[in-house]
Design a protein around this motif. Structure first.
Motif, mmCIF file in Angstrom:
data_model
loop_
_atom_site.group_PDB
_atom_site.id
_atom_site.type_symbol
_atom_site.label_atom_id
_atom_site.label_comp_id
_atom_site.label_asym_id
_atom_site.label_seq_id
_atom_site.Cartn_x
_atom_site.Cartn_y
_atom_site.Cartn_z
ATOM 1 N N LYS A 169 2.148 1.748 -3.538
ATOM 2 C CA LYS A 169 1.119 2.263 -4.438
ATOM 3 C C LYS A 169 0.862 3.740 -4.187
ATOM 4 O O LYS A 169 0.695 4.520 -5.134
ATOM 5 C CB LYS A 169 -0.158 1.442 -4.277
ATOM 6 N N SER A 225 0.827 -1.212 0.000
ATOM 7 C CA SER A 225 0.000 0.000 0.000
ATOM 8 C C SER A 225 0.856 1.254 0.000
ATOM 9 O O SER A 225 0.523 2.239 -0.672
ATOM 10 C CB SER A 225 -0.943 -0.003 1.204
ATOM 11 N N GLU A 275 -2.214 0.511 -11.561
ATOM 12 C CA GLU A 275 -2.396 -0.188 -12.835
ATOM 13 C C GLU A 275 -2.850 0.751 -13.956
ATOM 14 O O GLU A 275 -2.701 0.426 -15.136
ATOM 15 C CB GLU A 275 -3.417 -1.312 -12.651
ATOM 16 N N ASN A 287 -6.349 6.586 -10.551
ATOM 17 C CA ASN A 287 -6.567 6.330 -9.130
ATOM 18 C C ASN A 287 -5.883 5.060 -8.632
ATOM 19 O O ASN A 287 -5.847 4.806 -7.428
ATOM 20 C CB ASN A 287 -8.064 6.233 -8.841
ATOM 21 N N THR A 288 -5.374 4.263 -9.560
ATOM 22 C CA THR A 288 -4.664 3.037 -9.180
ATOM 23 C C THR A 288 -3.349 2.962 -9.937
ATOM 24 O O THR A 288 -3.187 3.586 -11.005
ATOM 25 C CB THR A 288 -5.486 1.769 -9.500
#
Length: 325
Positions: free
Chosen positions: A16, A13, A51, A48-49
């Motif tokens: 990220k 986390s 990926e 927002n991610t």
């Protein structure tokens, strides 16, 4: 986000969160990356991610000055290449960040560098300027503070004698070498080493026929008399490294992760365990670009482990027609 904060990452986390912060930094301060994202019609508010972050094709380091900092360039790393080919240029504005990255990565994977005598057989790198690998190994040699540590160019006889002596004395030795030079060494001399790590950095550099990893490692294992051949995964365009302890599986430090992209659609990621093109997030690249689509093929195993399977044909990388300004 302060660049050195990446060395405090202790969870997925955290990684990220910092990757998303890094994306915002790149969008704001990296003109090349910003234009690339604009070309793909990426709305930064919709990222927002991790990926969803776009990965810059590694070829851009050949065509543009990829920078996210207005600070003076302290050094420029360049890739090796054949005569007349265009080489990658990685402009580094904070050399201390690179040094801390490779020191920490080595410590994570191998422990205290002072416990090792480090020998380097990297002729193709020593024979040119601008190698990030040479700077890294030179610093690790100095950090080891061992009188026998050092570089070797073509004196295989002296290197052979030292390897055998140090191994007989039970010293912990790390021999790091380019593949073709290690093959040259075991063709001229035979070893039966017990306390020495052999690490290949890949590449025949036009000196020999390319071999698949299994074949190369089998020859080197027999020649050095060792059970495993270690490997280093690094490149001019990255400031961090992955290491393999001999099983073909590379592990990464907490501030570097890989993702696999679809070989048919460069903008889509594939699930772990699926073969794909290797995308790298190297948060040490804070001042250049941390989000890079490489020319390597591989499989992701989990958050910090991956396998290298080969390379794309560099003359025709699918999906790159979408990635030209």
């Amino acid at each position: 986000m302060h660049p050195n904060a990446i060395f405090d990452i202790s969870s997925t986390s955290q990684f990220k969160d910092m990757a998303l912060q890094s994306f915002k930094h790149q969008w704001q301060f990296n003109p090349v990356y910003r234009r690339f994202c604009d070309h793909l019609q990426v709305d930064p508010e919709m990222i927002n991610t991790v990926e969803e972050i776009p990965f810059l094709p590694i070829q851009f380091f050949k065509q543009f000055n990829v920078l996210a900092s207005a600070d003076p360039v302290q050094t420029t790393f360049t890739s090796s290449g054949t005569t007349g080919s265009i080489t990658s240029k990685h402009h580094v504005t904070d050399l201390d960040l690179y040094i801390k990255s490779f020191r920490e990565s080595f410590r994570i994977h191998y422990g205290n560098v002072k416990e090792y005598t480090i020998l380097a057989l990297l002729p193709s790198y020593l024979e040119r300027d601008g190698s990030s690998l040479i700077l890294m190994v030179d610093q690790l040699i100095k950090d080891s503070n061992q009188p026998d540590s050092g570089f070797y160019l073509n004196d295989h006889a002296a290197l052979s004698e030292k390897l055998k002596r140090l191994d007989a004395e039970g010293k912990k030795v790390l021999l790091i070498g380019v593949s073709f030079a290690l093959l040259d060494l075991v063709e001229a001399f035979r070893f039966n080493l017990n306390s020495t790590i052999i690490m290949e950095t890949g590449g025949m550099k036009g000196r020999r026929k390319e071999l698949i990893r299994e074949e190369l490692h089998q020859i080197l294992k027999e020649g050095f008399g060792v059970n495993e051949i270690h490997s280093e995964y690094g490149m001019t365009e990255l400031l961090s490294q992955g290491y393999s302890n001999g099983n073909g599986i590379f592990t990464t430090p907490p501030w570097l992760q890989v993702f696999m992209r679809d070989t048919e659609d460069a903008l889509q990621l594939v699930k772990p365990g699926t073969t794909g093109g290797i995308n790298v997030i190297d948060l040490a690249n804070h001042n250049s670009c941390p989000f890079i689509a490489t020319q390597d093929l591989g499989k992701k195993i989990d958050e910090n482990r991956f396998e290298i399977l080969g390379r794309f044909d560099t003359s025709d990388i699918r999906g790159c027609n979408l990635m030209v300004f």
